[in-house]
Write an enzyme that holds these catalytic residues in place. Structure first.
Site, PDB file in Angstrom:
ATOM      1  N   LEU A 173       0.811  -1.211   0.000  1.00 58.09           N
ATOM      2  CA  LEU A 173       0.000   0.000   0.000  1.00 58.09           C
ATOM      3  C   LEU A 173       0.846   1.264   0.000  1.00 58.09           C
ATOM      4  CD1 LEU A 173      -2.671  -1.066   2.661  1.00 58.09           C
ATOM      5  CD2 LEU A 173      -2.918  -1.072   0.172  1.00 58.09           C
ATOM      6  N   VAL A 210       3.929  -0.941   4.135  1.00 56.92           N
ATOM      7  CA  VAL A 210       2.601  -1.339   4.606  1.00 56.92           C
ATOM      8  C   VAL A 210       1.947  -2.189   3.526  1.00 56.92           C
ATOM      9  CG1 VAL A 210       0.350  -0.554   5.428  1.00 56.92           C
ATOM     10  CG2 VAL A 210       2.408   0.786   5.945  1.00 56.92           C
ATOM     11  N   ASP A 253       3.314  14.509  14.729  1.00 56.08           N
ATOM     12  CA  ASP A 253       3.619  14.137  13.343  1.00 56.08           C
ATOM     13  C   ASP A 253       2.359  14.270  12.489  1.00 56.08           C
ATOM     14  OD1 ASP A 253       5.210  13.402  11.262  1.00 56.08           O
ATOM     15  OD2 ASP A 253       5.167  11.251  11.695  1.00 56.08           O
TER      16      ASP A 253
END
Length: 293
Positions: A134, A142, A253
């Site tokens: 992904l 991922v 973040d």
């Protein structure tokens, strides 16, 4: 005692103990018994006492059973609450220690993690096929996976060359596993074995916010109501992290790639590897090094 039979054989007087004749034969004639009223009253009284004793005993046993069940439920709730408080206290200590550059090894070993079997992860991702990939971030690649029951998952695999390490991994697990909110990404489990470390999340079919806003074609799919819905959901998630949760978190973040979107375009805040906790009475905290976005 005066006893008569219905077969015409006559009647007789009985002075001994009564015997249940059905123990010897079920096919005999009916027998009619005439008892003294005093004996009948005594027998009825005795039967009434027996019924009261049985009723009282049964009520006592039922009450005892209900008390035991209530005690078990109370102890389980108390155990879960104490466990939750211990995990939250541990989480705060671990995240604070990580920020200062040191982590107690015994603390990390005490952390309970939901574990996945490696074979399940490998099969679900088709052995980490490139077709299932992904994306990739600072933690590592991922992959999309499908479990045997049909549930879709996302597997984040720690890269050996990753700039993030065990502390960031622990923070990620702590935040997502303990903090429960509809606008936070849900952690399903993890895998830890030697240098192999993976996190398993719920799958977000619409990927991340940057997938839409930085593409001229896909950005047209985000009309104002959808954009407002995403902004509002993200704000609710951060309000929960900053004010409503007992373990208060500064994400550190925040960026479009860390806002994931489910099938209904509901935003889910993800990637807590650089997060920092602060006290329940604090409204701000200073950090000593530049991190995140």
């Amino acid at each position: 005692m005066f006893i008569c039979r219905d077969d015409g054989s006559g009647c007789l007087l009985w002075f001994g103990e009564l015997i249940d004749m059905r123990e010897f034969s079920e096919d005999g004639p009916d027998i009619y018994i005439r008892m003294a009223s005093s004996e009948l009253v005594q027998q009825v009284s005795l039967n009434g006492k027996k019924r009261k004793i049985v009723a009282v005993t049964l009520a006592f046993l039922i009450g005892l059973l209900l008390l035991g069940m209530s005690l078990i439920v109370y102890l389980r709730k108390r155990k879960r609450k104490n466990s939750q408080l211990r995990r939250e206290g541990f989480a705060g200590n671990l995240m604070h220690n990580s920020e200062q550059g040191h982590t107690d090894k015994s603390q990390t070993e005490d952390l309970e993690l939901p574990l996945f079997d490696l074979a399940v992860i490998v099969n679900s991702t088709n052995n980490f096929s490139i077709n299932n990939k992904l994306g990739e971030g600072g933690f590592g690649p991922v992959y999309k996976g499908i479990l045997e029951g049909g549930q879709e998952i996302a597997v984040k695999r720690l890269s050996k060359n990753s700039s993030q390490g065990l502390d960031e991994f622990k923070k990620e697990v702590i935040c997502i596993a303990i903090l429960q909110h509809q606008n936070l990404l849900r952690l399903l489990g993890c895998y830890i074995q030697g240098e192999e470390t993976m996190l398993i999340y719920e799958y977000m079919p619409n990927k991340s916010l940057d997938y839409f806003i930085f593409d001229q074609t896909r950005s047209l799919l985000l009309d104002w109501p959808k954009r407002f819905h995403i902004i509002n959901g993200t704000a609710r998630g951060f309000l929960y992290l900053h004010q409503d949760s007992r373990l208060r978190i500064i994400h550190r973040d925040l960026k479009a790639s860390n806002i994931l979107l489910d099938i209904d375009m509901n935003p889910k805040i993800s990637d807590f590897g650089l997060a920092r906790s602060f006290g329940g009475n604090e409204t701000k905290v200073n950090t000593k090094r530049v991190v995140g976005t």
